[in-house]
Design an enzyme around this catalytic site. Sequence first.
Site, PDB file in Angstrom:
ATOM      1  N   TRP A  96      -7.291  -8.161  14.840  1.00  0.00           N
ATOM      2  CA  TRP A  96      -7.128  -7.850  13.395  1.00  0.00           C
ATOM      3  C   TRP A  96      -5.938  -9.480  12.658  1.00  0.00           C
ATOM      4  O   TRP A  96      -7.226  -9.456  11.677  1.00  0.00           O
ATOM      5  CB  TRP A  96      -5.201  -6.878  13.303  1.00  0.00           C
ATOM      6  CG  TRP A  96      -5.765  -5.647  13.709  1.00  0.00           C
ATOM      7  CD1 TRP A  96      -5.271  -5.023  14.222  1.00  0.00           C
ATOM      8  CD2 TRP A  96      -6.540  -4.695  12.817  1.00  0.00           C
ATOM      9  NE1 TRP A  96      -5.769  -3.776  14.338  1.00  0.00           N
ATOM     10  CE2 TRP A  96      -6.909  -3.470  14.114  1.00  0.00           C
ATOM     11  CE3 TRP A  96      -7.333  -5.023  12.065  1.00  0.00           C
ATOM     12  CZ2 TRP A  96      -7.410  -2.236  13.644  1.00  0.00           C
ATOM     13  CZ3 TRP A  96      -8.629  -3.998  11.724  1.00  0.00           C
ATOM     14  CH2 TRP A  96      -8.812  -2.643  12.865  1.00  0.00           C
TER      15      TRP A  96
ATOM     16  N   ASP B  33       0.622  -9.065   7.553  1.00  0.00           N
ATOM     17  CA  ASP B  33      -0.333  -7.890   7.099  1.00  0.00           C
ATOM     18  C   ASP B  33       0.693  -7.028   8.743  1.00  0.00           C
ATOM     19  O   ASP B  33       0.688  -7.134   9.945  1.00  0.00           O
ATOM     20  CB  ASP B  33      -1.502  -8.173   7.947  1.00  0.00           C
ATOM     21  CG  ASP B  33      -2.312  -6.865   8.795  1.00  0.00           C
ATOM     22  OD1 ASP B  33      -1.981  -6.190   8.327  1.00  0.00           O
ATOM     23  OD2 ASP B  33      -3.734  -7.578   8.633  1.00  0.00           O
TER      24      ASP B  33
ATOM     25  N   LYS C 275      -0.626   4.307   9.811  1.00  0.00           N
ATOM     26  CA  LYS C 275       0.119   3.587  11.463  1.00  0.00           C
ATOM     27  C   LYS C 275       1.812   4.261  11.008  1.00  0.00           C
ATOM     28  O   LYS C 275       2.819   5.486  12.133  1.00  0.00           O
ATOM     29  CB  LYS C 275       0.533   2.441  11.385  1.00  0.00           C
ATOM     30  CG  LYS C 275      -0.755   1.504  12.838  1.00  0.00           C
ATOM     31  CD  LYS C 275      -1.984   1.527  11.553  1.00  0.00           C
ATOM     32  CE  LYS C 275      -3.359   1.622  12.512  1.00  0.00           C
ATOM     33  NZ  LYS C 275      -4.005  -0.069  12.168  1.00  0.00           N
TER      34      LYS C 275
END
Length: 360
Positions: A101, A171, A195
């Site tokens: 990511w 993030d 999530k």
Amino acid sequence: MRLFNFAAGPATLPLEVLEKAKSELLDWRGSGMSVMEVSHRSKAFIMLAERAESDLRELMGIPTQYKVLFLQGGATGQFTAIPQNLANSESVADYINTGAWSKKAIVEAKRFCKVNVLADEAASNHSTVPAASSLKPTPGAAYLHYTPNETIGGVEFPYVPDSGGTPLVADMSSTILSRPIDVSRFGLIYAGAQKNIGPAGLVIVIVRDDLIGKARAGTPLIWDYAAMAREGSMLNTPPTFGIYIAGLVFAWLKRQGGVTAIGERNRIKAEKLYAAIIDSSGFYSSPVAPDCRSWMNVPFTVPSPDLEKAFCAEAAKAGLTNLEGHRSVGGMRASIYNAMPVEGVETLIAFMGYFQRRYG
Ligand SMILES: *Cc1c(COP(=O)(O)O)cnc(C)c1O
């Protein structure tokens, strides 16, 4: 029958939340319609959105000089929005690369500003995080971006980087609300909802006031933090159902005792699972360095690819689903976010014991 769903995202939601949503799906609070069918400009919906925000502020201890924005476009949209809002094309932005990511965030940022990769854990195949003392932020950088929890690699920072005076951007898609954090250490926190918060389609941005209002020319209005803040995240039609479910999840989290209590539960869940992996020496193993093993996403391997397939297939039959590792890395991965009950982790551990006795 509900399964124990170990998917990395979209991920399992608290049963209580789903039941509440089900109970009021056709008639939301006496409105005679679903919350999906209500105007986002209606008083009732605005109250819902305000309540969701105030509960999130309370849960995370968000100081008043931060705005909370409910946006769309996922965390991936923020890979773009962040350099557009916080940097110009001459600015340097520091990035830490700890895996899949962060890499994507870096690729996108390079289209908009000068990226300096402060640390890249490629040498360990992204199974480590850099030592805190090794990080030397660029003087005058627009911001320092990192990924506190790499959802695919299962690598989690055990510390918050010291960015000096540089705004720290995180993030937190797969770690937000998993334990207490000090929001005042950050300039900007963002997280896709799917999530630890709610349905996909909603992204939450928590941004300090002094970082708002500097978007470069050409920034899409829907990702301009100043425009969105001015309109209370309702510059256009917001993802109303996502905000509704997020609000139910925040209320559920408060009933669990907030992030301190859920953090303790998450720590116990992760400890039990890692203990089961490590204790099964010679059978299960963890590809991640011990000091940065994620509490949320737990990758593990078995001795052969054939056993991997058998593990996932038999686990699914036992009601434990979505344990396949990410398609880019293989192995297994158990995502054990807030909504995964301790019982789910204990059932997985029992299954792992059974599987090893049978095939080990
Ligand atoms: C899932 C995830 C993303 C991508 O989120 P989208 O909502 O699909 O854009 C980004 N970063 C991290 C850490 C993630 O876990």
